[in-house]
Enzyme design. Structure first.
Site, mmCIF file in Angstrom:
data_model
loop_
_atom_site.group_PDB
_atom_site.id
_atom_site.type_symbol
_atom_site.label_atom_id
_atom_site.label_comp_id
_atom_site.label_asym_id
_atom_site.label_seq_id
_atom_site.Cartn_x
_atom_site.Cartn_y
_atom_site.Cartn_z
ATOM 1 N N THR A 70 108.909 22.266 -26.549
ATOM 2 C CA THR A 70 108.342 23.496 -27.104
ATOM 3 C C THR A 70 107.537 23.210 -28.359
ATOM 4 O O THR A 70 106.400 23.686 -28.507
ATOM 5 C CB THR A 70 109.453 24.521 -27.401
ATOM 6 O OG1 THR A 70 109.992 24.980 -26.160
ATOM 7 C CG2 THR A 70 108.919 25.701 -28.189
ATOM 8 N N ASN A 149 107.342 23.492 -13.672
ATOM 9 C CA ASN A 149 108.796 23.425 -13.822
ATOM 10 C C ASN A 149 109.543 24.300 -12.822
ATOM 11 O O ASN A 149 110.727 24.075 -12.557
ATOM 12 C CB ASN A 149 109.199 23.813 -15.249
ATOM 13 C CG ASN A 149 108.730 25.201 -15.630
ATOM 14 O OD1 ASN A 149 107.559 25.538 -15.471
ATOM 15 N ND2 ASN A 149 109.626 26.019 -16.147
ATOM 16 N N SER A 198 109.387 15.574 -23.127
ATOM 17 C CA SER A 198 110.671 15.984 -23.692
ATOM 18 C C SER A 198 111.757 15.013 -23.256
ATOM 19 O O SER A 198 111.868 14.684 -22.076
ATOM 20 C CB SER A 198 111.022 17.401 -23.231
ATOM 21 O OG SER A 198 112.292 17.787 -23.705
ATOM 22 N N HIS A 200 115.152 15.240 -23.146
ATOM 23 C CA HIS A 200 116.335 15.631 -22.373
ATOM 24 C C HIS A 200 116.041 15.859 -20.893
ATOM 25 O O HIS A 200 116.957 16.062 -20.102
ATOM 26 C CB HIS A 200 117.018 16.848 -22.998
ATOM 27 C CG HIS A 200 116.367 18.163 -22.731
ATOM 28 N ND1 HIS A 200 116.825 19.038 -21.768
ATOM 29 C CD2 HIS A 200 115.307 18.764 -23.315
ATOM 30 C CE1 HIS A 200 116.071 20.122 -21.766
ATOM 31 N NE2 HIS A 200 115.147 19.986 -22.697
ATOM 32 N N THR A 236 112.011 15.013 -42.456
ATOM 33 C CA THR A 236 112.567 13.670 -42.293
ATOM 34 C C THR A 236 112.740 13.336 -40.813
ATOM 35 O O THR A 236 113.434 14.043 -40.087
ATOM 36 C CB THR A 236 113.923 13.548 -43.013
ATOM 37 O OG1 THR A 236 113.742 13.837 -44.403
ATOM 38 C CG2 THR A 236 114.489 12.144 -42.852
ATOM 39 N N CYS A 322 114.581 28.544 -18.620
ATOM 40 C CA CYS A 322 114.134 29.244 -19.824
ATOM 41 C C CYS A 322 114.108 30.752 -19.636
ATOM 42 O O CYS A 322 114.145 31.506 -20.598
ATOM 43 C CB CYS A 322 112.744 28.760 -20.237
ATOM 44 S SG CYS A 322 112.726 27.021 -20.713
#
Length: 377
Positions: A70, A149, A198, A200, A236, A322
């Protein structure tokens, strides 16, 4: 449990998890610190960046670590459109994109951009003739998902790239979240300007992803702060996530052709089986990735089938994780003009390389039992 919802997320690979833990234990310094420990950690971070750049065939300074698909998609839409707005403020987005693209594109309108939508055919493939008609001299950005997807449809990116190059100065971004690790994805193969991945979705960790750019392409940041990630993504950098993402990508590329064959075999077998039911419609295109099969049972809600299968230990999903908890009809299915008899009953089975033929055989048995109980017209 038999898990066939790998397009929603995948189980973390043990080697990826081990990498994440090891880096957390041994290289936990801030990579921006100037002391030796910080320098060592930064070297590890840059090594991960170089590994990813080599896989995607770009320069390491064009690989930006993000929190996932995203954020990468938002960075691509806003960052590229704003950086090159001197070329124009016209943007083309396909009708079947992920919400992280569609909603970002809509927000561009608030900044004076004009967004138009590329239609698809009944198989969910973008209409290239429409792209030719929609492209203008002031088109600055085109974004099209590589593999959908919900249906697994593979978009003709090479042909699209040629059209965009010949007819405009627009940049071409692809969301490769569902394609990387299943089919070939790199800048030489596809000739695009930006790629989203992505972690995952490829047996990596949640909360990690990348946006990669082709050499010489620039981008505007959408997060501001300490100037990390070459000033493009302040905050970071999580070195453990970055290194484990590189590990997941390397593992995904191992024997890619062999994995494709195995996934395709499972997919073909399932499609053949489902076609034996007269009230089942295969929604996925023939031109699809090997790991996703979408189908629908006539006049039966998808949620009913999901619950029935789950009670028998089979995990699948409706068209998209989603939006699966929402009641509205999928925008992808609407764009494909799926008939009312089938549009509410679409299920998505999505395999990974960890799934087996034995699991598929069990799915067939369970599905047959469920269909005997839940009768569609």
């Amino acid at each position: 449990m038999i898990y066939f919802d790998n397009s929603a997320t995948t189980k973390v690979h043990p080697e990826v998890l081990n990498t994440f833990v090891t880096v957390n234990e041994k290289f936990w310094a801030n990579p921006a610190s100037i002391h030796t420990f910080g320098h060592q950690t930064n070297e590890l971070l840059q090594s991960a960046r170089e590994q990813i750049a080599n896989i995607l065939k770009t320069s390491s300074d064009k690989v930006y670590f993000t929190s996932g698909g995203t954020e990468s998609n938002n960075l691509a839409i806003f960052g590229l459109a704003l950086k090159y707005k001197h070329r124009g403020k016209h943007v083309l987005i396909s009708e079947i994109e992920h919400p992280s693209i569609i909603e970002a594109a809509k927000k561009l309108m608030d900044q004076g951009f004009e967004v138009e939508w590329i239609p698809v055919d009944t198989e969910g493939i973008i209409l290239l003739d429409s792209v030719k008609k929609l492209l203008r001299d002031d088109t600055v950005l085109v974004s099209v998902m590589h593999v959908n997807n919900e249906t697994g449809a593979i978009q003709p990116i090479e042909d699209l790239s040629k059209i965009v190059r010949e007819q405009s100065r627009a940049l071409l971004h692809i969301d490769a979240v569902q394609s990387f690790g299943k089919i070939r994805v790199d800048f030489q193969q596809l000739e695009v300007d930006a790629i989203t991945i992505s972690s995952h979705k490829i047996h990596g960790l949640k909360g990690s992803g990348i946006l990669a750019l082709k050499n010489f392409i620039e981008i505007e940041p959408i997060l501001y702060g300490g100037g990390q990630e070459s000033g493009i993504r302040s905050g970071t950098t999580s070195v453990p996530l970055a290194v484990s993402t590189a590990k997941a990508m390397r593992l995904a590329m191992e024997d890619l052709d062999g994995k494709f064959v195995n996934l395709q075999s499972l997919s073909d077998d399932l499609v053949d089986y489902l076609q034996s039911f007269p009230n089942v419609k295969i929604v996925s295109s023939a031109k699809k990735a090997p790991h996703i099969i979408s189908f629908s049972v006539r006049k039966i809600k998808g949620e009913v089938l999901i619950n029935a299968l789950q009670q028998q230990g089979i995990i699948v999903s409706t068209s998209s994780a989603c939006s699966s908890k929402q009641t509205k009809t999928s925008h992808v299915l609407k764009a494909m003009h799926i008939s009312d008899d089938y549009i509410k009953g679409v299920l998505r089975v999505s395999f990974s390389t960890t799934n087996t033929q034995q699991e598929l055989e069990q799915f067939k048995k369970v599905f047959k039992r469920v269909m005997n109980v839940i009768k569609g017209d």
